[in-house]
Design a protein around this motif. Structure first.
Motif, PDB file in Angstrom:
ATOM      1  N   ASP A   6       0.861  -1.183   0.000  1.00 12.05           N
ATOM      2  CA  ASP A   6       0.000   0.000   0.000  1.00 12.05           C
ATOM      3  C   ASP A   6       0.896   1.232   0.000  1.00 12.05           C
ATOM      4  O   ASP A   6       1.495   1.576   1.026  1.00 12.05           O
ATOM      5  N   ALA A   7       0.999   1.880  -1.140  1.00 12.45           N
ATOM      6  CA  ALA A   7       1.904   3.023  -1.281  1.00 12.45           C
ATOM      7  C   ALA A   7       1.471   4.198  -0.408  1.00 12.45           C
ATOM      8  O   ALA A   7       2.318   4.949   0.093  1.00 12.45           O
ATOM      9  N   ALA A   8       0.169   4.373  -0.217  1.00 11.91           N
ATOM     10  CA  ALA A   8      -0.321   5.522   0.548  1.00 11.91           C
ATOM     11  C   ALA A   8       0.109   5.458   2.006  1.00 11.91           C
ATOM     12  O   ALA A   8       0.452   6.478   2.612  1.00 11.91           O
ATOM     13  N   THR A   9       0.113   4.262   2.587  1.00 13.14           N
ATOM     14  CA  THR A   9       0.474   4.110   4.003  1.00 13.14           C
ATOM     15  C   THR A   9       1.880   3.561   4.202  1.00 13.14           C
ATOM     16  O   THR A   9       2.344   3.458   5.335  1.00 13.14           O
ATOM     17  N   TRP A  16       1.323 -11.042   7.984  1.00 10.07           N
ATOM     18  CA  TRP A  16       1.694  -9.940   8.858  1.00 10.07           C
ATOM     19  C   TRP A  16       1.562  -8.632   8.089  1.00 10.07           C
ATOM     20  O   TRP A  16       1.949  -8.546   6.925  1.00 10.07           O
ATOM     21  N   LYS A  17       1.056  -7.610   8.762  1.00 14.49           N
ATOM     22  CA  LYS A  17       1.052  -6.269   8.180  1.00 14.49           C
ATOM     23  C   LYS A  17       2.230  -5.501   8.776  1.00 14.49           C
ATOM     24  O   LYS A  17       2.309  -5.323   9.997  1.00 14.49           O
ATOM     25  N   VAL A  18       3.149  -5.062   7.923  1.00 10.12           N
ATOM     26  CA  VAL A  18       4.360  -4.400   8.405  1.00 10.12           C
ATOM     27  C   VAL A  18       4.413  -2.965   7.913  1.00 10.12           C
ATOM     28  O   VAL A  18       3.917  -2.625   6.833  1.00 10.12           O
ATOM     29  N   LYS A  19       5.018  -2.119   8.723  1.00 14.81           N
ATOM     30  CA  LYS A  19       5.284  -0.737   8.349  1.00 14.81           C
ATOM     31  C   LYS A  19       6.684  -0.671   7.756  1.00 14.81           C
ATOM     32  O   LYS A  19       7.676  -0.960   8.438  1.00 14.81           O
ATOM     33  N   LEU A  20       6.771  -0.324   6.476  1.00 11.29           N
ATOM     34  CA  LEU A  20       8.074  -0.177   5.857  1.00 11.29           C
ATOM     35  C   LEU A  20       8.736   1.098   6.370  1.00 11.29           C
ATOM     36  O   LEU A  20       8.062   2.026   6.827  1.00 11.29           O
ATOM     37  N   VAL A  21      10.056   1.159   6.303  1.00  7.33           N
ATOM     38  CA  VAL A  21      10.793   2.284   6.892  1.00  7.33           C
ATOM     39  C   VAL A  21      11.575   3.006   5.804  1.00  7.33           C
ATOM     40  O   VAL A  21      11.992   2.401   4.810  1.00  7.33           O
TER      41      VAL A  21
END
Length: 538
Positions: free
Chosen positions: A136-139, A239-244
């Motif tokens: 998801d590019a937006a988030t 898993w839903k991960v937050k990319l950095v």
């Protein structure tokens, strides 16, 4: 699956809890196969019994410690490689119905083979086909399947962006399911913490076949699966991960020093300085004994240490930081190589910068040795005398057959509370010390050597409890009882070492979410019974 069928199926799963703690009475795999064929559609081609022509190939496909594929190693009655949630539900139900242990395999990287070996009759649920990657590019988040390897994860991120990354591990063939379940660290932990620190949601199937996300499972359960070790709390399928954020250009170096190049002084300084470097800079160290013409010993042996480093920035800044904090290393500007983030991740997997990134999709690209390991956490620098004794221990093993890995903490790791996740090694921990010895030859002798090495290190590592990282699982620390329940006191012998005070919370959560202890192995989190009669009693 129709709604009415699904409701009845979940009821069967719940009621079958009564038999889940008993020994298997029938070790005929056909009964298990008949059961899952009855309860799942189009699963027959995904089941491999020992009579299947591809059974051995499937079993060995992701075993990363060749100490286990031996004639006397227990083998599963069946391996199932599901492609859907309903098929996983069927495997759970039929494992209960047939009184079989169920082991969950992601990448097969368990150092003690816990995802594919059991002393009791068992089946393997292999998540190898759960390789979804939805960005998801937006988030700047992604949902990722537990069957992905770290290499596949990095490759997929690289396809989406050259300024996003993820703080997972070094080795491309490690499965993310087990990696995340133990916390998971890599070369960006000092900037962004663990992989598990950057997990925002998960999809889990519990012992009753329910499919739960973070909201449905609740914060305690969600806390437990991000560091409490794999195989205890359910089947995490994604898993839903937050990319950095990462710079378009990062910098790496790899240099080595020997005893003849003042290694002892350099490493003694490294122990205390590495955790205090800027967050953007991480340096790890590997130590071996080697043969060298420059050695002053009669046997031409010396000790070498390799320093590997990642800097989230350009080479000039990296060089300046190392010169300021760690001039003893003797780094020169030419040692610093500017690359993109994906190339850096390939570098730490020991691949050339010029290698096409598609190689990260090959889960068999790396060597698979036979080995035994031990693990410690160090809170105070080992003194020079202690290091010199350590070098002497290394000389007792043939050159390049044993490795000591030093992984420094500090930075962001110091800023996160010890109780934030089950992984407790935050402020106050300098580095982690991993010990490996190859066991292709002289196995008994080498296993005793690494046992003795652990004894030698006792005065220099963490105490009360002496700590270890669960992703480097070590059955020498203790195990659950093969049959029946395991007491809290018994499990604490290893549980406190992995999780410190967080172990108590893990036990309470386990006792609530899996009271029948369906998800279990030799070092799974135990259930503490309230002493009341329940469906769990055989």
């Amino acid at each position: 699956m129709k709604l009415s069928h699904s409701i009845c199926f979940l009821l069967l799963l719940t009621l079958s809890c009564a038999s889940s703690s008993a020994l298997a009475q029938d070790e005929n795999p056909q009964n298990f196969v008949n059961c899952i064929n009855l309860h799942s559609i189009d699963i027959s081609e995904l089941v491999y019994t020992q009579q299947h022509s591809n059974f051995t190939q499937t079993l060995l496909s992701s075993i990363n410690n060749l100490r286990f594929p031996k004639p006397d190693t227990p083998r599963p009655l069946a391996i199932v490689t599901p492609v859907s949630e309903s098929q996983i539900q069927s495997v759970i139900y039929c494992s209960k119905e047939q009184n079989l242990e169920m082991r969950i395999r992601s990448g097969g990287h368990s150092f003690e083979g816990l995802s594919y070996v059991s002393a009791l009759p068992f089946v393997v649920l292999d998540l190898v086909k759960f390789k979804n990657f939805s960005f998801d590019a937006a988030t700047e988040t992604a949902w990722i399947g537990s069957g992905l390897t770290i290499g596949e994860l990095y490759y997929n991120i690289g396809k989406q962006s050259n300024v996003l990354g993820f703080p997972a591990g070094l080795w491309a063939n490690v499965g993310i399911g087990g990696h995340f379940s133990g916390g998971g660290y890599g070369m960006m932990k000092r900037k962004y913490g663990l992989a598990a620190d950057n997990v925002e949601d998960a999809c889990l199937i519990d012992a009753n076949g329910r499919i739960l996300d973070r909201k449905a499972m609740g914060e305690d359960w969600f806390w437990a699966i991000r560091g409490g070790g794999g195989g205890s709390f359910g089947v995490v399928i994604s898993w839903k991960v937050k990319l950095v954020p990462v710079p378009e250009i990062v910098t790496v170096f790899r240099v080595s020093r020997t005893l003849e190049q003042n290694l002892t002084t350099i490493f003694h300084k490294f122990q205390s300085v590495a955790p205090k470097l800027p967050k953007e800079l991480d340096i790890r160290a590997d130590i071996q004994s080697i043969l060298s013409n420059a050695s002053l010993r009669a046997d031409n042996r010396t000790i070498t240490i390799g320093f590997d480093s990642l800097y989230l920035g350009r080479a000039n800044s990296m060089f300046s930081a190392v010169e300021e904090y760690f001039p003893e290393l003797g780094l020169v500007r030419e040692d610093c190589v500017e690359v993109n983030w994906l190339q850096a991740m390939m570098h730490f997997t020991n691949l050339e910068f010029s290698t096409p990134p598609e190689i990260l999709l090959n889960s068999t690209v790396l060597p698979r040795p036979a080995f035994k390991s031990r693990n410690d956490v160090v809170q105070v620098p080992i003194p020079v005398q202690g290091l010199e004794g350590l070098w002497e221990k290394m000389y007792q093993i043939a050159p390049q057959q044993a490795t000591l890995q030093f992984t420094s903490y500090g930075g962001r790791m110091d800023e996160i509370a010890e109780s934030a996740l089950p992984f407790p090694f935050r402020a106050g921990s300098l580095y982690e010390l991993n010990m490996f010895v190859q066991t292709e030859t002289d196995e008994a002798e080498r296993v005793e050597w690494i046992r003795g090495l652990g004894t030698y290190l006792t005065p220099y590592v963490s105490q009360n409890p002496r700590s270890a990282y669960v992703n480097y699982v070590d059955l020498w620390l203790g195990t659950n009882n093969l049959n029946g329940t395991t007491s809290y006191e018994q499990a604490s012998k290893w549980g406190k070492r992995y999780f410190r005070n967080n172990f108590d919370r893990l036990v309470k959560i386990k006792s609530v979410v899996d009271p029948c202890n369906f998800f279990r192995h030799e070092q799974s989190i135990p259930v503490i019974s309230a002493g009341k009669i329940s469906l769990c009693d055989p």
